[in-house]
Design a protein around this motif. Structure first.
Motif, PDB file in Angstrom:
ATOM      1  N   ALA A 346      28.310 -26.241 -13.955  1.00  0.00           N
ATOM      2  CA  ALA A 346      28.345 -26.452 -15.403  1.00  0.00           C
ATOM      3  C   ALA A 346      27.604 -25.344 -16.148  1.00  0.00           C
ATOM      4  N   MET A 347      26.527 -24.831 -15.564  1.00  0.00           N
ATOM      5  CA  MET A 347      25.760 -23.753 -16.202  1.00  0.00           C
ATOM      6  C   MET A 347      26.508 -22.434 -16.164  1.00  0.00           C
ATOM      7  N   TYR A 348      27.186 -22.178 -15.056  1.00  0.00           N
ATOM      8  CA  TYR A 348      27.884 -20.906 -14.867  1.00  0.00           C
ATOM      9  C   TYR A 348      29.359 -21.197 -14.566  1.00  0.00           C
ATOM     10  N   ASP A 349      29.772 -21.140 -13.306  1.00  0.00           N
ATOM     11  CA  ASP A 349      31.141 -21.503 -12.937  1.00  0.00           C
ATOM     12  C   ASP A 349      31.211 -21.700 -11.430  1.00  0.00           C
ATOM     13  N   GLU A 350      32.398 -22.073 -10.941  1.00  0.00           N
ATOM     14  CA  GLU A 350      32.565 -22.370  -9.521  1.00  0.00           C
ATOM     15  C   GLU A 350      32.330 -21.136  -8.664  1.00  0.00           C
ATOM     16  N   ARG A 351      32.820 -19.984  -9.102  1.00  0.00           N
ATOM     17  CA  ARG A 351      32.646 -18.753  -8.318  1.00  0.00           C
ATOM     18  C   ARG A 351      31.168 -18.423  -8.152  1.00  0.00           C
ATOM     19  N   PHE A 352      30.385 -18.579  -9.222  1.00  0.00           N
ATOM     20  CA  PHE A 352      28.945 -18.342  -9.156  1.00  0.00           C
ATOM     21  C   PHE A 352      28.302 -19.314  -8.167  1.00  0.00           C
ATOM     22  N   ALA A 353      28.693 -20.574  -8.203  1.00  0.00           N
ATOM     23  CA  ALA A 353      28.108 -21.562  -7.297  1.00  0.00           C
ATOM     24  C   ALA A 353      28.437 -21.233  -5.845  1.00  0.00           C
TER      25      ALA A 353
END
Length: 413
Positions: A346-353
């Motif tokens: 939620a803070m960034y995106d799925e790729r970042f996670a």
């Protein structure tokens, strides 16, 4: 390309076995054991090519982009098996050539002028502080904890780490302490609260500085936090501590760093440098880590650090090598991160996670199976600046542990 990837994997003594599903639907099992516990799918042919040519970079990128998918087991299970197997195998052929090129070019990639150093720090440490709160302990210690007892929680082990370092510094009320790379201020606040020393913390991260200053103001303790490069300091300090910052100095700046430490220390001064290190000879930064996580960073060999210290006239009064402690720290961070992964997305995106999960998992596996450790160098200007036996360290730790205010300071947010 399938034959190249399959041949590369077949050379490794992988345990347990891994089912690898290729883009054309064919399946190959690699490794030892009777039943495959892990299954990974390579989604497309271009990914096969990148994995064959530059696996250290390509695997992380493919996981980030969803082009390599773990279908059975976890990402950590896969990386744990691969890192353990790669560590046992000697680099050869194209892999050996790549490693040699990276080592030869490392000074270029670690050209950490003050401007570049600030930019590199911002890339990682100026992420939202709320993101780091997802997986760190309440004191936001973003470095190796010290598991003095196996059953310790992460928070207890991070407090033990701070007290272990404070014991080595042999701190006393009224002393002036410099914290190089102070992070969100936890070490400085603990030193000031538990020993009565005054602390100046410096960082190049504006995000960390804001939190550290807020915490300092709320604490009422004798702490000051600055946005400043260590190279620009001119004051004198009785003690210098640096935890998790030396990895960002750059191999071409080691002598400059220790020259500055010597200049800043009083004649009776003591410094404690806590850094990730490698138990092997000098090498190069993992390309995935260098590109996505810590640009400009490098994990030094002990020979590189010791040589720079010796040439700048400091006395190495004590060296400790922490083994496995960082693996356990990273395990706790990884588990905390996965428990709150949706918040990270939620803070960034799925790729970042996915990138962050890969970073934590690969790092944990490396500290378990590869040549990564943590060094604590205790330094002084004089041979007799500290007690001549190590008993005082444990004694000072015990004294700090009995301070009723210590836990309150360490746990402040």
């Amino acid at each position: 390309m399938r034959s190249l990837v399959a041949r590369m994997l077949s050379r490794l003594a992988i345990e347990p076995r891994i089912d690898v599903v290729f883009p054309d639907g064919t399946l190959q099992t690699v490794g030892h054991g009777t039943v495959p516990r892990l299954r990974m799918r390579i989604v497309d042919t271009p990914t096969e090519l990148r994995l064959a040519l530059n696996p250290e970079l390509a695997l992380g990128e493919a996981v980030m982009d969803g082009r390599v998918v773990v279908e059975q087991g976890s990402l950590y299970d896969l990386l744990d098996a691969l890192v353990a197997a790669v560590h046992k195998a000697r680099p050869r052929g194209w892999g050996k050539t790549l490693a040699g090129l990276r080592t030869a070019l490392r000074r270029f990639h670690q050209h950490n002028t003050p401007a570049l150093a600030k930019r590199n720090v911002a890339h990682h440490y100026d992420l939202k502080s709320d993101f780091f709160r997802l997986f760190l302990d309440p004191d936001m210690q973003y470095s190796c904890a010290y598991f003095a007892r196996p059953e310790m929680t992460l928070a207890e082990a991070q407090l033990a780490k701070k007290r272990h370092i404070m014991g080595k510094l042999d701190l006393a009320p009224g002393q002036r302490v410099l914290d190089i790379g102070c992070g969100w201020g936890g070490m400085a606040l603990s030193i000031a609260g538990e020993t009565g020393a005054s602390v100046t913390g410096i960082t190049l991260s504006e995000e960390q500085l804001a939190i550290a200053r807020q915490r300092g103001a709320e604490s009422g303790l004798p702490v000051e936090f600055r946005l400043q490069d260590y190279r620009h300091l001119t004051e004198s300090f009785d003690r210098i501590v640096s935890v998790g910052m030396f990895e960002h100095v750059g191999v071409g700046y080691y002598r400059d760093y220790f020259r500055k430490v010597r200049e800043l220390l009083t004649d009776d001064g003591v410094a404690l440098i806590h850094t990730i290190g490698r138990s092997s000879p000098p090498g190069a930064t993992n390309p995935f880590i260098a590109k996505y996580i810590f640009p400009g960073g490098y994990i030094p060999a002990m020979s590189e650090v010791a040589a720079a210290i010796e040439k700048e006239g400091l006395v190495i009064t004590d060296v400790e090598v922490l083994r496995i402690h960082y693996a356990e720290t990273l395990k706790a961070w990884r588990e905390n991160f996965l428990a709150r992964r949706k918040e990270a997305v939620a803070m960034y995106d799925e790729r970042f996670a996915r990138m962050w999960e890969f970073y934590l998992a690969a790092s944990e596996a490396s500290f378990r199976h590869d040549d990564l450790v943590v060094f604590q160098f205790q330094l002084a200007k004089k041979l007799d600046g500290l007690p001549v036996t190590r008993g005082y360290i444990e004694a000072r730790e015990g004294e700090l542990g009995r301070e009723p205010a210590a836990a309150k300071v360490a746990g402040s947010a």
